[in-house]
Scaffold this motif. Structure first.
Motif, short mmCIF file in Angstrom:
data_model
loop_
_atom_site.label_atom_id
_atom_site.label_comp_id
_atom_site.label_asym_id
_atom_site.label_seq_id
_atom_site.Cartn_x
_atom_site.Cartn_y
_atom_site.Cartn_z
N ILE A 2 0.77 -1.17 -0.03
CA ILE A 2 -0.04 -0.19 -0.18
C ILE A 2 0.80 1.04 0.06
N LEU A 4 1.39 5.07 0.48
CA LEU A 4 0.91 6.48 0.97
C LEU A 4 1.88 7.61 0.28
N ASP A 28 -2.09 4.84 -3.23
CA ASP A 28 -3.48 4.22 -2.58
C ASP A 28 -4.13 5.45 -1.68
N ILE A 29 -3.16 6.12 -0.87
CA ILE A 29 -3.95 7.08 -0.04
C ILE A 29 -2.91 8.61 -0.44
N GLY A 86 -12.88 8.66 -0.63
CA GLY A 86 -11.60 8.33 -1.16
C GLY A 86 -10.50 9.15 -1.83
N LEU A 112 -3.59 6.00 8.83
CA LEU A 112 -4.14 6.04 7.57
C LEU A 112 -3.92 4.47 7.02
N LEU A 113 -2.61 3.91 7.25
CA LEU A 113 -2.57 2.63 6.74
C LEU A 113 -3.40 1.72 7.47
N GLY A 115 -6.60 1.99 8.23
CA GLY A 115 -7.65 2.13 7.46
C GLY A 115 -7.58 1.20 6.04
N ALA A 116 -6.53 1.62 5.38
CA ALA A 116 -6.22 0.88 4.23
C ALA A 116 -6.15 -0.59 4.26
N THR A 119 -9.68 -2.27 4.80
CA THR A 119 -10.42 -2.62 3.75
C THR A 119 -10.01 -3.61 2.92
N ARG A 120 -8.76 -4.24 3.15
CA ARG A 120 -8.49 -5.31 2.30
C ARG A 120 -8.22 -6.77 3.17
#
Length: 286
Positions: A2, A4, A28-29, A86, A112-113, A115-116, A119-120
């Motif tokens: 992921i 950032l 991704d973010i 998003g 933040l990570l 949360g990402a 979702t996975r």
């Protein structure tokens, strides 16, 4: 992995471990960062107070992370608004230095990570992680539990790479879990942008001699859950954490690893986890 990405009009004061995690590709973010006056808290509804200087609120459907800051201004007070749509997050820092504080450092980057990852179907784990070849082992422990000491000793064992001595990423695969390094480590040298299949868990415990004791699935799940960074601020954060802890406990060999603070103990641990042992087998080192 992921990605950032932080964008600002001033360079960041990057932590030492971050450069080795730099990579190309679409983020991704994305976080747009500026220094200035923090926005008002009016209209925000509190969701979570970490008790460690940062809180999460809701403004409409957006998530708002606020860091109170500290007397030494590291980290500074800041406000990060994460839109549910998003789109890019917006971070405002109370920072007047020539180099902005690294907004992807603790606590914003991990939050933040988390949360990402959730979702996975993944998570962050509080522990030391080591890789040998295609396999990796995680050694979860609370603060002061011996993670950094173990990382320093494991790093001296030939063929072993330390993924992190504090914060590890967990990502599901088709038939198990990947253990991933992160830049949020206690010591910069104990952070590697690598990953490998999670083959075992060793829950650290200090003791007069080194040994491992197998855990049943229920106890392993309880211990995993205690060391996960659970996103209590997400509506289904607790339920997802329970599911992840159950999956990990059911798929990998889990043990209590009692260790002395020695190189010999680290060498023993490598041998103990080199082969998937029977859960009924105890190993010890005089």
């Amino acid at each position: 992995g992921i990605r950032l990405r932080a964008v600002s009009d001033r360079p960041f004061d990057l932590d030492e471990a971050f450069p080795r995690f730099e990579s190309a590709g679409k983020a991704d973010i994305e976080v747009h960062v500026r220094a200035g006056q923090l926005p008002s808290e009016r209209g925000e509804h509190p969701v979570w107070d970490s008790g460690r200087g940062w809180t999460v609120s809701r403004r409409g459907t957006d998530q708002v992370l606020r860091v109170r800051g500290s007397s030494n201004r590291h980290p500074p007070a800041m406000c990060v608004r994460v839109p549910e749509s998003g789109g890019p997050a917006e971070a405002v820092l109370d920072d007047d230095g020539p180099l902005l504080y690294n907004v992807l450092s603790v606590p914003v980057g991990p939050v933040l990570l988390i949360g990402a990852l959730y979702t996975r179907g993944g998570a962050l784990l509080h522990g030391c992680g080591a890789r040998r070849g295609r396999r990796a082992w995680a050694f979860p422990a609370r603060s002061g539990g011996g993670k950094t000491t173990l990382a320093g000793n494991l790093a001296r064992v030939e063929g072993t790479t330390i993924l992190s001595d504090d914060t590890l990423g967990l990502a599901p695969t088709g038939d198990g879990w990947q253990l991933c390094g992160t830049p949020w480590s206690g010591h910069p040298e104990h952070a590697a942008s690598q990953q490998a299949r999670l083959a075992g868990l060793g829950f650290l415990r200090k003791g007069p001699k080194s040994g491992t004791t197998p855990l049943n699935e229920a106890e392993a799940m309880r211990r995993v859950l205690a060391r996960l960074f659970v996103p209590w601020w997400l509506p289904d954060g607790a339920a997802r954490a329970m599911s992840i802890a159950h999956s990990i406990a059911a798929s990998v060999d889990s043990r209590v690893a009692t260790l002395t603070a020695t190189l010999a103990a680290a060498q023993f641990l490598v041998r103990a986890f080199a082969v998937r042992e029977s859960r009924r087998t105890s190993l010890s080192l005089p």
